[in-house]
Design an enzyme around this catalytic site. Structure first.
Site, PDB file in Angstrom:
ATOM      1  CD  GLN A 101      -2.457  -1.317   2.895  1.00 33.62           C
ATOM      2  OE1 GLN A 101      -3.263  -0.641   3.154  1.00 33.62           O
ATOM      3  NE2 GLN A 101      -1.724  -2.260   3.768  1.00 33.62           N
ATOM      4  CG  ASP A 104       8.092   3.717   0.369  1.00 35.02           C
ATOM      5  OD1 ASP A 104       8.282   2.600  -0.043  1.00 35.02           O
ATOM      6  OD2 ASP A 104       7.706   4.007   1.763  1.00 35.02           O
ATOM      7  CG  HIS A 119      -2.843   2.558  -1.651  1.00 39.04           C
ATOM      8  ND1 HIS A 119      -2.911   2.503  -0.161  1.00 39.04           N
ATOM      9  CD2 HIS A 119      -4.081   1.835  -2.135  1.00 39.04           C
ATOM     10  CE1 HIS A 119      -3.849   1.833   0.091  1.00 39.04           C
ATOM     11  NE2 HIS A 119      -4.624   1.246  -0.816  1.00 39.04           N
ATOM     12  CB  CYS A 127      -2.959  14.705 -16.800  1.00 41.01           C
ATOM     13  SG  CYS A 127      -4.525  15.730 -17.421  1.00 41.01           S
ATOM     14  N   GLY A 194       3.299  -4.504   8.865  1.00 42.42           N
ATOM     15  CA  GLY A 194       3.241  -2.835   9.213  1.00 42.42           C
ATOM     16  C   GLY A 194       1.871  -2.178   8.531  1.00 42.42           C
ATOM     17  CB  SER A 196      -3.630   0.052  10.449  1.00 40.90           C
ATOM     18  OG  SER A 196      -4.207   0.754   9.302  1.00 40.90           O
ATOM     19  CG  ASN A 223       1.223  -3.978  13.504  1.00 33.67           C
ATOM     20  OD1 ASN A 223       1.494  -3.202  14.417  1.00 33.67           O
ATOM     21  ND2 ASN A 223       0.497  -3.739  12.442  1.00 33.67           N
TER      22      ASN A 223
HETATM   23  N1  APR Z   1       7.259  -2.090  12.152  1.00 32.70           N
HETATM   24  C1  APR Z   1       6.143  -2.954  11.829  1.00 32.70           C
HETATM   25  N2  APR Z   1       4.828  -2.160  11.905  1.00 32.70           N
HETATM   26  C2  APR Z   1       4.653  -0.896  12.452  1.00 32.70           C
HETATM   27  C3  APR Z   1       5.962  -0.269  12.793  1.00 32.70           C
HETATM   28  C4  APR Z   1       7.132  -1.015  12.467  1.00 32.70           C
HETATM   29  N3  APR Z   1       8.627  -0.391  12.895  1.00 32.70           N
HETATM   30  N4  APR Z   1       5.590   0.659  13.270  1.00 32.70           N
HETATM   31  C5  APR Z   1       4.230   1.172  13.086  1.00 32.70           C
HETATM   32  N5  APR Z   1       3.754  -0.107  12.673  1.00 32.70           N
HETATM   33  C6  APR Z   1       2.197  -0.347  12.218  1.00 32.70           C
HETATM   34  C7  APR Z   1       1.375   0.084  13.195  1.00 32.70           C
HETATM   35  O1  APR Z   1       1.164  -0.333  14.651  1.00 32.70           O
HETATM   36  C8  APR Z   1       0.301   0.392  12.376  1.00 32.70           C
HETATM   37  O2  APR Z   1      -0.621  -0.838  12.382  1.00 32.70           O
HETATM   38  O3  APR Z   1       1.990  -0.089  11.002  1.00 32.70           O
HETATM   39  C9  APR Z   1       0.616   0.305  10.868  1.00 32.70           C
HETATM   40  C10 APR Z   1       0.749   1.491   9.927  1.00 32.70           C
HETATM   41  O4  APR Z   1      -0.946   1.894   9.677  1.00 32.70           O
HETATM   42  P1  APR Z   1      -1.442   3.015   8.970  1.00 32.70           P
HETATM   43  O5  APR Z   1      -0.754   4.283   9.309  1.00 32.70           O
HETATM   44  O6  APR Z   1      -2.907   3.001   9.065  1.00 32.70           O
HETATM   45  O7  APR Z   1      -0.748   2.864   7.378  1.00 32.70           O
HETATM   46  P2  APR Z   1      -1.146   1.628   6.312  1.00 32.70           P
HETATM   47  O8  APR Z   1      -2.000   0.336   6.871  1.00 32.70           O
HETATM   48  O9  APR Z   1      -0.285   1.374   5.245  1.00 32.70           O
HETATM   49  O10 APR Z   1      -2.562   2.664   5.840  1.00 32.70           O
HETATM   50  C11 APR Z   1      -3.196   2.200   4.687  1.00 32.70           C
HETATM   51  O11 APR Z   1      -4.128   4.165   4.196  1.00 32.70           O
HETATM   52  O12 APR Z   1      -3.794   6.403   4.575  1.00 32.70           O
HETATM   53  C12 APR Z   1      -4.010   5.216   3.814  1.00 32.70           C
HETATM   54  O13 APR Z   1      -3.138   5.147   1.724  1.00 32.70           O
HETATM   55  C13 APR Z   1      -2.859   5.432   2.869  1.00 32.70           C
HETATM   56  O14 APR Z   1      -1.694   3.175   2.031  1.00 32.70           O
HETATM   57  C14 APR Z   1      -2.150   4.005   3.153  1.00 32.70           C
HETATM   58  C15 APR Z   1      -3.406   3.153   3.800  1.00 32.70           C
END
Ligand code: APR
Length: 257
Positions: A101, A104, A119, A127, A194, A196, A223
């Site tokens: 997701q 980068d 994503h 555009c 990593g 949520s 996680n």
């Molecule tokens: N190692 C592993 N997991 C980690 C670490 C780490 N060092 N640090 C934090 N986390 C976990 C957190 O506990 C959390 O569950 O990474 C997760 C990040 O969650 P989000 O910020 O919700 O990111 P993500 O799940 O990628 O979000 C999904 O939502 O905002 C949109 O498009 C955006 O791609 C993104 C999507």
């Protein structure tokens, strides 16, 4: 360490591995997770209000500047040992596919080859009207524009240029999503790192993998915190991915000797 062994054994005995990653895997590279990226200047904005087509229509400069700030962070980031360990898994087990997701390219930089970006890619711009087909990628370095004024105009049609990422309320790139579903159905092990699991459809992939009756996949989650994936994880490694994934590789090495 017993759980690390169990994870290594699951990897060794898998036939096809899917790796689903989210912002957490890049956190140790200095890229803040989406939900905690809002420090300093940006603290008063909510990503779910900035990362939408409506927000861009209302205030293109605000949204563009927010992405320029995140682009800057991402462009300085380097892969961390978690990205490297995931690339190592693919090296040993070439039938591995990374579904990310993240916007980068740190998996690519670490050496992963089979990658699905659900994503988009924050380094790219397109555009807003996709006037030359979806997506119409625009090289914003290739022409002059006033960087103080927000996004440039598309050199083909004059519509605004926007980042090549998927915003809330937008569809995911269809072919990539189809592939992600197919990979989730075909895998017998999904390693979820990593995320949520709050954002769909990516968040549904572990469930799809696990509940496919013809081939229910084992779920290994990495996680440090609880997530929406935790209740369905067979093995949970509750630690930062940059710390624990290299340990899994070490165990794999000793088992393979
Ligand atoms: N190692 C592993 N997991 C980690 C670490 C780490 N060092 N640090 C934090 N986390 C976990 C957190 O506990 C959390 O569950 O990474 C997760 C990040 O969650 P989000 O910020 O919700 O990111 P993500 O799940 O990628 O979000 C999904 O939502 O905002 C949109 O498009 C955006 O791609 C993104 C999507």
């Amino acid at each position: 360490s017993d759980l690390i062994h169990q994870a290594a054994q699951a990897i060794r005995s898998a036939n096809k591995i899917a790796i689903l990653t989210g912002a957490g895997v890049s956190k140790e590279s200095g890229v803040p997770t989406f939900r905690d990226a809002l420090d300093g200047l940006w603290a008063k904005y909510n990503p779910e209000e900035l990362a939408t087509p409506m927000a861009f229509h209302k205030n293109p400069k605000l949204v563009w500047d927010w992405y320029q700030f995140r682009r800057e962070l991402v462009s300085q980031a380097k892969p961390n040992p978690g990205h490297v360990a995931l690339a190592e898994i693919e090296k040993r087990y070439p039938r591995t596919v990374v579904i990310t997701q993240n916007v980068d390219d740190l998996h690519e930089q670490a050496g992963s080859k089979n990658i699905i970006h659900l994503h988009g890619n924050i380094a790219e711009s397109k555009c807003l009207a996709n006037c030359k087909g979806t997506p119409t990628i625009i090289d914003i370095e290739a022409f002059e524009w006033d960087r103080e004024q927000g996004p440039p105009a598309c050199p083909h049609c004059g519509e605004a240029v926007r980042p090549n990422v998927v915003w809330f309320h937008e569809m995911l790139p269809e072919a990539d999503l189809e592939r992600a579903y197919a990979v989730s159905l075909a895998c017998d092990l999904m390693i979820v790192v990593g995320t949520s699991g709050l954002v769909n459809p990516a968040g549904t992939l572990p469930k799809i993998a696990r509940e496919y009756p013809d081939l229910p996949a084992k779920i290994v989650e990495v996680n440090p915190d609880y997530s929406m994936v935790t209740p369905i994880a067979d093995i949970k490694l509750e630690a930062p991915s940059g710390e624990i994934l290299p340990e899994v590789i070490e165990v794999l090495d000793t088992l393979d000797k």
